[in-house]
Design a protein around this motif. Sequence first.
Motif, PDB file in Angstrom:
ATOM      1  N   ALA A   1      65.263  30.204  33.071  1.00 49.10           N
ATOM      2  CA  ALA A   1      65.295  31.551  33.626  1.00 49.10           C
ATOM      3  C   ALA A   1      65.291  32.595  32.518  1.00 49.10           C
ATOM      4  O   ALA A   1      64.638  33.636  32.638  1.00 49.10           O
ATOM      5  CB  ALA A   1      66.529  31.720  34.505  1.00 49.10           C
TER       6      ALA A   1
ATOM      7  N   TYR B   1      63.903  32.397  29.646  1.00 47.02           N
ATOM      8  CA  TYR B   1      62.533  32.511  29.169  1.00 47.02           C
ATOM      9  C   TYR B   1      61.707  33.338  30.142  1.00 47.02           C
ATOM     10  O   TYR B   1      60.968  34.243  29.748  1.00 47.02           O
ATOM     11  CB  TYR B   1      61.925  31.114  29.003  1.00 47.02           C
ATOM     12  CG  TYR B   1      60.556  31.109  28.379  1.00 47.02           C
ATOM     13  CD1 TYR B   1      59.425  30.832  29.129  1.00 47.02           C
ATOM     14  CD2 TYR B   1      60.398  31.391  27.026  1.00 47.02           C
ATOM     15  CE1 TYR B   1      58.166  30.838  28.552  1.00 47.02           C
ATOM     16  CE2 TYR B   1      59.153  31.401  26.441  1.00 47.02           C
ATOM     17  CZ  TYR B   1      58.028  31.115  27.200  1.00 47.02           C
ATOM     18  OH  TYR B   1      56.791  31.130  26.626  1.00 47.02           O
ATOM     19  N   GLY B   2      61.872  33.042  31.425  1.00 48.26           N
ATOM     20  CA  GLY B   2      61.098  33.744  32.439  1.00 48.26           C
ATOM     21  C   GLY B   2      61.337  35.242  32.428  1.00 48.26           C
ATOM     22  O   GLY B   2      60.408  36.038  32.520  1.00 48.26           O
ATOM     23  N   VAL B   3      62.600  35.655  32.299  1.00 49.29           N
ATOM     24  CA  VAL B   3      62.862  37.087  32.405  1.00 49.29           C
ATOM     25  C   VAL B   3      62.589  37.839  31.110  1.00 49.29           C
ATOM     26  O   VAL B   3      62.418  39.053  31.137  1.00 49.29           O
ATOM     27  CB  VAL B   3      64.303  37.388  32.872  1.00 49.29           C
ATOM     28  CG1 VAL B   3      64.571  36.755  34.213  1.00 49.29           C
ATOM     29  CG2 VAL B   3      65.327  36.971  31.856  1.00 49.29           C
TER      30      VAL B   3
ATOM     31  N   PHE C   1      58.234  37.736  30.819  1.00 48.57           N
ATOM     32  CA  PHE C   1      57.352  38.163  31.900  1.00 48.57           C
ATOM     33  C   PHE C   1      57.999  39.242  32.748  1.00 48.57           C
ATOM     34  O   PHE C   1      59.214  39.362  32.822  1.00 48.57           O
ATOM     35  CB  PHE C   1      57.014  36.970  32.814  1.00 48.57           C
ATOM     36  CG  PHE C   1      56.548  35.759  32.066  1.00 48.57           C
ATOM     37  CD1 PHE C   1      57.357  34.647  31.969  1.00 48.57           C
ATOM     38  CD2 PHE C   1      55.300  35.740  31.448  1.00 48.57           C
ATOM     39  CE1 PHE C   1      56.932  33.516  31.272  1.00 48.57           C
ATOM     40  CE2 PHE C   1      54.876  34.629  30.754  1.00 48.57           C
ATOM     41  CZ  PHE C   1      55.693  33.505  30.660  1.00 48.57           C
ATOM     42  N   GLU C   2      57.123  40.010  33.365  1.00 49.73           N
ATOM     43  CA  GLU C   2      57.602  40.975  34.355  1.00 49.73           C
ATOM     44  C   GLU C   2      57.263  40.447  35.723  1.00 49.73           C
ATOM     45  O   GLU C   2      56.151  39.966  35.936  1.00 49.73           O
ATOM     46  CB  GLU C   2      56.899  42.329  34.157  1.00 49.73           C
ATOM     47  CG  GLU C   2      57.493  43.201  33.069  1.00 49.73           C
ATOM     48  CD  GLU C   2      58.964  43.474  33.302  1.00 49.73           C
ATOM     49  OE1 GLU C   2      59.713  43.464  32.311  1.00 49.73           O
ATOM     50  OE2 GLU C   2      59.360  43.671  34.472  1.00 49.73           O
TER      51      GLU C   2
ATOM     52  N   LYS D   1      62.759  41.170  39.494  1.00 52.36           N
ATOM     53  CA  LYS D   1      63.439  40.629  38.315  1.00 52.36           C
ATOM     54  C   LYS D   1      64.797  41.286  38.112  1.00 52.36           C
ATOM     55  O   LYS D   1      65.796  40.631  37.854  1.00 52.36           O
ATOM     56  CB  LYS D   1      62.557  40.855  37.082  1.00 52.36           C
ATOM     57  CG  LYS D   1      63.182  40.351  35.802  1.00 52.36           C
ATOM     58  CD  LYS D   1      62.165  40.318  34.686  1.00 52.36           C
ATOM     59  CE  LYS D   1      62.442  41.417  33.680  1.00 52.36           C
ATOM     60  NZ  LYS D   1      61.698  41.226  32.424  1.00 52.36           N
TER      61      LYS D   1
ATOM     62  N   GLN E   1      50.936  36.077  34.845  1.00 51.40           N
ATOM     63  CA  GLN E   1      52.188  36.159  34.097  1.00 51.40           C
ATOM     64  C   GLN E   1      53.377  36.340  35.037  1.00 51.40           C
ATOM     65  O   GLN E   1      54.433  35.745  34.844  1.00 51.40           O
ATOM     66  CB  GLN E   1      52.119  37.321  33.105  1.00 51.40           C
ATOM     67  CG  GLN E   1      51.056  37.131  32.041  1.00 51.40           C
ATOM     68  CD  GLN E   1      51.586  37.479  30.668  1.00 51.40           C
ATOM     69  OE1 GLN E   1      52.454  38.319  30.527  1.00 51.40           O
ATOM     70  NE2 GLN E   1      51.063  36.809  29.654  1.00 51.40           N
ATOM     71  N   ALA E   2      53.188  37.195  36.045  1.00 51.04           N
ATOM     72  CA  ALA E   2      54.295  37.401  36.980  1.00 51.04           C
ATOM     73  C   ALA E   2      54.659  36.093  37.658  1.00 51.04           C
ATOM     74  O   ALA E   2      55.833  35.763  37.830  1.00 51.04           O
ATOM     75  CB  ALA E   2      53.921  38.462  38.000  1.00 51.04           C
TER      76      ALA E   2
ATOM     77  N   ALA F   1      54.233  33.171  36.445  1.00 53.28           N
ATOM     78  CA  ALA F   1      54.929  32.333  35.469  1.00 53.28           C
ATOM     79  C   ALA F   1      56.401  32.716  35.414  1.00 53.28           C
ATOM     80  O   ALA F   1      57.279  31.845  35.369  1.00 53.28           O
ATOM     81  CB  ALA F   1      54.286  32.486  34.100  1.00 53.28           C
ATOM     82  N   GLY F   2      56.659  34.034  35.397  1.00 57.63           N
ATOM     83  CA  GLY F   2      58.044  34.487  35.351  1.00 57.63           C
ATOM     84  C   GLY F   2      58.849  33.957  36.525  1.00 57.63           C
ATOM     85  O   GLY F   2      59.968  33.461  36.365  1.00 57.63           O
ATOM     86  N   VAL F   3      58.237  34.052  37.690  1.00 55.55           N
ATOM     87  CA  VAL F   3      58.942  33.556  38.875  1.00 55.55           C
ATOM     88  C   VAL F   3      59.148  32.056  38.782  1.00 55.55           C
ATOM     89  O   VAL F   3      60.210  31.518  39.107  1.00 55.55           O
ATOM     90  CB  VAL F   3      58.151  33.911  40.155  1.00 55.55           C
ATOM     91  CG1 VAL F   3      58.770  33.222  41.360  1.00 55.55           C
ATOM     92  CG2 VAL F   3      58.143  35.412  40.352  1.00 55.55           C
TER      93      VAL F   3
ATOM     94  N   PHE G   1      59.465  30.127  36.163  1.00 54.24           N
ATOM     95  CA  PHE G   1      60.546  29.753  35.252  1.00 54.24           C
ATOM     96  C   PHE G   1      61.920  30.097  35.820  1.00 54.24           C
ATOM     97  O   PHE G   1      62.913  29.431  35.547  1.00 54.24           O
ATOM     98  CB  PHE G   1      60.366  30.455  33.894  1.00 54.24           C
ATOM     99  CG  PHE G   1      59.416  29.745  32.975  1.00 54.24           C
ATOM    100  CD1 PHE G   1      58.096  30.149  32.872  1.00 54.24           C
ATOM    101  CD2 PHE G   1      59.839  28.666  32.216  1.00 54.24           C
ATOM    102  CE1 PHE G   1      57.212  29.490  32.022  1.00 54.24           C
ATOM    103  CE2 PHE G   1      58.960  28.001  31.368  1.00 54.24           C
ATOM    104  CZ  PHE G   1      57.650  28.406  31.272  1.00 54.24           C
ATOM    105  N   SER G   2      61.947  31.155  36.589  1.00 58.16           N
ATOM    106  CA  SER G   2      63.244  31.596  37.123  1.00 58.16           C
ATOM    107  C   SER G   2      63.618  30.904  38.418  1.00 58.16           C
ATOM    108  O   SER G   2      64.746  31.044  38.884  1.00 58.16           O
ATOM    109  CB  SER G   2      63.222  33.101  37.356  1.00 58.16           C
ATOM    110  OG  SER G   2      62.748  33.777  36.239  1.00 58.16           O
ATOM    111  N   SER G   3      62.671  30.169  38.988  1.00 60.78           N
ATOM    112  CA  SER G   3      62.933  29.661  40.344  1.00 60.78           C
ATOM    113  C   SER G   3      64.135  28.731  40.478  1.00 60.78           C
ATOM    114  O   SER G   3      64.883  28.864  41.450  1.00 60.78           O
ATOM    115  CB  SER G   3      61.689  29.025  40.943  1.00 60.78           C
ATOM    116  OG  SER G   3      61.099  28.134  40.037  1.00 60.78           O
TER     117      SER G   3
ATOM    118  N   ALA H   1      66.893  28.814  38.970  1.00 57.35           N
ATOM    119  CA  ALA H   1      68.067  29.675  38.965  1.00 57.35           C
ATOM    120  C   ALA H   1      68.170  30.469  40.257  1.00 57.35           C
ATOM    121  O   ALA H   1      69.246  30.623  40.828  1.00 57.35           O
ATOM    122  CB  ALA H   1      68.017  30.616  37.770  1.00 57.35           C
TER     123      ALA H   1
END
Lengths: 277, 455, 292
Positions: free
Chosen positions: A92, A94-96, A99-100, A104, C6-7, C9-11, C13-15, C17
Amino acid sequence: MKSRAMVGSAVAYVVSLLLVVFIGFPLLWMLVSSFKPAEQLFVSPPRLLPSTLTLDWYRNVMLQSDAPTYFRNSLVIGAATTAICLSIGTLAAYGVTRFEFPGKRVFLIGALLSYVFPAIVLFVPIYMIINSLGLIDALAGVVIAHTILTFPFALWMLRSFFIAIPREIDEAAWVDGASYFLTFVAIILPLALPGVFSVGVFVFVLSWNEYLFAGVLITSGSLKTIPIGISEFITSFDVRWGEIMAMGALATMPVIALFLSVQRFFLRGVIAGAIKG
Amino acid sequence: MSPGQFPIEEAGSGAIPRSRLAAAAMFIAMLFTVPPAAAQELSVWTNLTTAAQATVIQKQVTACAAKQTGVSVKFETVPFGAMYTRLITALRKNEMPNLMNTLEGAVAFVQAKNGLVSVTDLVQSLGKDDFLPSYLAAASKGGEVWGLPDWALHQEVWYRKDLFAAAGVKVPRSWDELLAAAKALNKPGPDGKPEVYGFAVPMGRSLVAPQTYFQILYSAGGTIFDPKTAEYVFGDQKEIAVKAMQYMIDLYKAASPPASIEWSWAEYRTAFVKGQVAMTNEWGAVVQMAVEQNPAILDKMDVFPFPGPTADKKPVAALNGGYYYLVGKSSPEKVAASKKVLTCLYEPALVAERANSRPIFAIPATKSAFNNDVYQSNAQVKQFKPLIDKIFNEVMPSWYRYGMEAGLHPITGQIEATTFIGDAIQSAALGKITAAAAVDQIDQQLRFQVELLSR
Amino acid sequence: MRFSRQALAGVFFSSPAIVFLVVFVVYPVLDAVRLSLLVVDFATDQTNFVGMANFAQMLRDPKLVPVATNTLVWTVASLIGQFGLGLGAALCISRDVPGMRLIRTILLLPYVVPVIAIALFWRWLLDGSYGLVSYLLQAAALLPANQSPLAIPDAAMASVILANIWRGFPFVMISYWAALQGIPQEQYEAAQVDGAGIWQEFWYVTLPNLLEITKVMLILRLIWTVTFFDIVWLITRGGPAGATEHWPIWIYQESMGFFRFGYGAALALALAILLMVVSSLYFALASRSSER
């Protein structure tokens, strides 16, 4: 500028030793107390060194209480909690930081939710969740509870360590054709190691010392943890001082061993080596 | 073929008689409901977590359960800190433990929430006269007894015979005599600083301050509820309450170490055992402590009941307590099995053994166990027999525990778990408020709570 | 809505959590909110919806101001001590010189020892007759004979704060140490080339690099300290006469003492909202400088 480095080191040593005295002195007193026979625990005026030593307290702790079992359980729970926190946390983080995405900010702020409530308030509903999963009186239930308690701060701390790593490094790797995940695992994570390990140490210690959930979620004697073991030496009418000091001293040993061995991952030289290599 | 295939007719008509069908139906029903070889597992909780006590209980409970076929035991020690949260979750899940071994505060709590089965029948079958009436009364409510008294907690003044003799002081029989004795026992050391204080007045915010105050209040006959009518009377007896509060503060200022304003059990016991105080209200734990820390004073210790305000009347009551055995609400089979286990546990020799796991501190609340050889032959009991007899005969017959003067009341648990009484007491001792104001504060909060609890 | 790669990807990686939070955190928090709007009857466990009545009661409670003040003093003093000590210690232990491994481990220990042992131990150190700290204070004529700081309201607060600083600074120290390790050596070399002395190095190279971690640690430590129940309760139980009763102790008394769960939940929610508001403002201000 070798002389400057030497002056710097000398100052560091002196201040460190002062700190060790200030911090370490109570600890030393605690350790010495755990070897003091009962009649020497409370003397006026107070004395540091006992005239005789005793192993009674340690003996009581090891034999009468189920100390080895408690240690094993605390270790398992601590390791599992740390593993889960660090894995979903680093992902997480890394993700935040790279990336946007919509939501978030809500996610980050929302992650603090379980952190801003004292544990006793969230306690009953968390108990109900774990109960509905059938994990009462199971180590896994305590792992979940501990993760709930530690994850918010793990996420935020990891985020700040990841932010310190410039995004240019990722972009260079992406330009070279690396996937996001590969970049994360092979390049960024090693750079973030000191931070990751520091967070890991604290998640572990928090789990190691947690009392409320471990005390109520676990009922079987064979699954109890160290804080429960210590609390059993305190009834409302008696405080077994010697045993508590002994068990407290013993409880620090595994963490000391862990920290001593993990320390090298914090060090600059290792990181520099990792980047260049 | 199913029963429906046979026409049901009057007996003697040649069809299957009704009674036979009923028997058949019952038989078939039994086949499906008798658990094959399933054991009844009884869950047993105790708050006595120290090994010495817990192992004795576990051994006894397991042995008693083994006497019934198919009954096994899941034994747990529950630290007091986790007790209320465990109880709350157990009540919510409807999974009360079958047997509980705990203090009255918890008894009152669980009973108020309807989690208990009455044990009046057990009291009768074991012999009501064997139990000390004061202990039965404390665990009663609505005409039923809800906990079997196991062993007694008792509070009396422990004092140093040798220091009394050296100062020419006699055992006090009134508040004035006690205050005078305490002052006479203050002794400065060679450097002018106090070496011995006359009387320890511990006022730790949680539990200890109320304990000290109510010992004094009860000796004068003050109570929260009227023992006969169960009405709230603390506010009406303001004079007694204020007098007791003022006396406690006077005693503190005259003869107690200044730090005692925040002392808990460990501190005032240590003070007595190390010779820093000549007298203290105590529960008998100092004996074991002295064995460990200062055996020299063991034969210098003696006890007297905390005196009443005047020498002509004995103290009305002491602040005591006790550990009880409770039966949690459950299926009739489990309740029956639990009660059988309890009957077995109340063999006088077994009761004595449990009390002996913490000698002097725990005194059996049943006469048969008290007089039993197993109890009387314990080394420490023999050594302190005169003291124990005094306690059994003079202190244990008349006592209350905050709020339980008329039987079980959930206010006890709340007084034990909160600090509003300790707050008022500490404020008064620090001189921030007057004794009368402290009593008013306590009264106000008590009224509010009692009203909430009785809705 | 169109999501960029990219967005997504962000989601992605955060999923894990996000899922964890939704499953395990949202429900307990909502339950606490629900509870704060109710009054729970002790005997029957029946609940009555009372809306904002619990919050109104809180505002009228005479305990509100003293407890809030205690909490403020407790938090601010603890943070100042922990951060000052933590940063100083981190700067020392960053040097990779012989023996430092052991020193680092010793300095970590206060955080590792179980809080119950620490609390008992500090009570002993502060005991009026057998405690070293009290003995020294009495010898220096700062305390009357056999008196303990724990028996004096202001001194008791100072005592728990001291115990908390002693206990909590390793967290700050280790975090700063990890951050210090991440400062590129080139920045120091560049500064030295420019003729910077030790102080300037610290001010212009070290501190700016520590800004990010400081921002996060400050708010996290703030939240943690404000809600930290154990150490104060175990040392003083909130006494004497309420001098060390802070917000978590108040919540504890209402919930587990009086069993007024609705009121306890309201107190907790009020605190939580305050902390969330503070955090959000803080991060709104802070993130302007950190997001690239």
